[in-house]
Design a protein around this motif. Structure first.
Motif, mmCIF file in Angstrom:
data_model
loop_
_atom_site.group_PDB
_atom_site.id
_atom_site.type_symbol
_atom_site.label_atom_id
_atom_site.label_comp_id
_atom_site.label_asym_id
_atom_site.label_seq_id
_atom_site.Cartn_x
_atom_site.Cartn_y
_atom_site.Cartn_z
ATOM 1 N N HIS A 34 19.808 29.085 -41.540
ATOM 2 C CA HIS A 34 18.525 28.857 -40.873
ATOM 3 C C HIS A 34 18.670 27.700 -39.896
ATOM 4 O O HIS A 34 19.314 26.702 -40.201
ATOM 5 C CB HIS A 34 17.430 28.557 -41.906
ATOM 6 N N GLU A 35 18.046 27.823 -38.748
ATOM 7 C CA GLU A 35 18.151 26.803 -37.705
ATOM 8 C C GLU A 35 17.570 25.474 -38.136
ATOM 9 O O GLU A 35 16.584 25.415 -38.851
ATOM 10 C CB GLU A 35 17.423 27.274 -36.439
ATOM 11 N N GLY A 36 18.195 24.412 -37.672
ATOM 12 C CA GLY A 36 17.670 23.071 -37.866
ATOM 13 C C GLY A 36 16.934 22.635 -36.610
ATOM 14 O O GLY A 36 16.796 23.405 -35.652
ATOM 15 N N VAL A 37 16.483 21.393 -36.605
ATOM 16 C CA VAL A 37 15.799 20.815 -35.444
ATOM 17 C C VAL A 37 16.400 19.442 -35.173
ATOM 18 O O VAL A 37 16.943 18.809 -36.078
ATOM 19 C CB VAL A 37 14.269 20.707 -35.667
ATOM 20 N N PRO A 38 16.317 18.951 -33.941
ATOM 21 C CA PRO A 38 16.920 17.645 -33.616
ATOM 22 C C PRO A 38 16.438 16.500 -34.507
ATOM 23 O O PRO A 38 17.211 15.580 -34.814
ATOM 24 C CB PRO A 38 16.516 17.425 -32.157
#
Length: 130
Positions: free
Chosen positions: A56-60
């Motif tokens: 699953h994508e992370g965020v900065p």
């Protein structure tokens, strides 16, 4: 003995937990209660992977929020040690990617190392059919 939380698929929850004070507090309290009730010596946080993501994508913001999560977890487990009269500190470790492509963008190692005891490097992705 440590218990691990997260992993490849369950890491999808960490961005939201680390970013939100209420969710972070609930997560940390559940870890503390588990340790208190079971006698386990600590927790291994297996977030695959902050910022870059895995399944699953992370965020900065994950990079900074991970340090905040671990700092608050350390504070709570140190208080739990005092509350229970435990002579040894509860351990906090994390499972981490070993590749620079995940570590550099996703981990503030200096900040993280202030709050944990050790890192387990997952090195099994260096070689494969790809």
């Amino acid at each position: 003995m440590l218990f691990a939380v997260g992993g490849w698929d369950n890491s999808k929850h960490f961005s939201a937990i680390a970013a939100d004070e209420t969710k972070r507090r609930r997560f940390i309290e559940s870890c503390a209660e588990f340790l208190k009730n079971t006698g386990v010596d600590g927790v291994d946080v297996d977030w695959e992977y902050p910022v870059t993501g895995g399944a699953h994508e992370g965020v900065p913001a994950d990079k900074e929020n991970y340090v905040r999560l671990l700092r608050k977890l350390r504070e709570r487990l140190d208080r739990l040690q005092q509350e229970t009269g435990r002579t040894h500190r509860y351990a906090i470790s994390l499972a981490s990617a070993a590749g620079e492509w995940s570590i550099r963008p996703g981990y503030d190692l200096k900040g993280i190392l202030e709050h944990i005891d050790f890192i387990n490097l997952m090195t099994y992705d260096y070689y494969g059919a790809w």
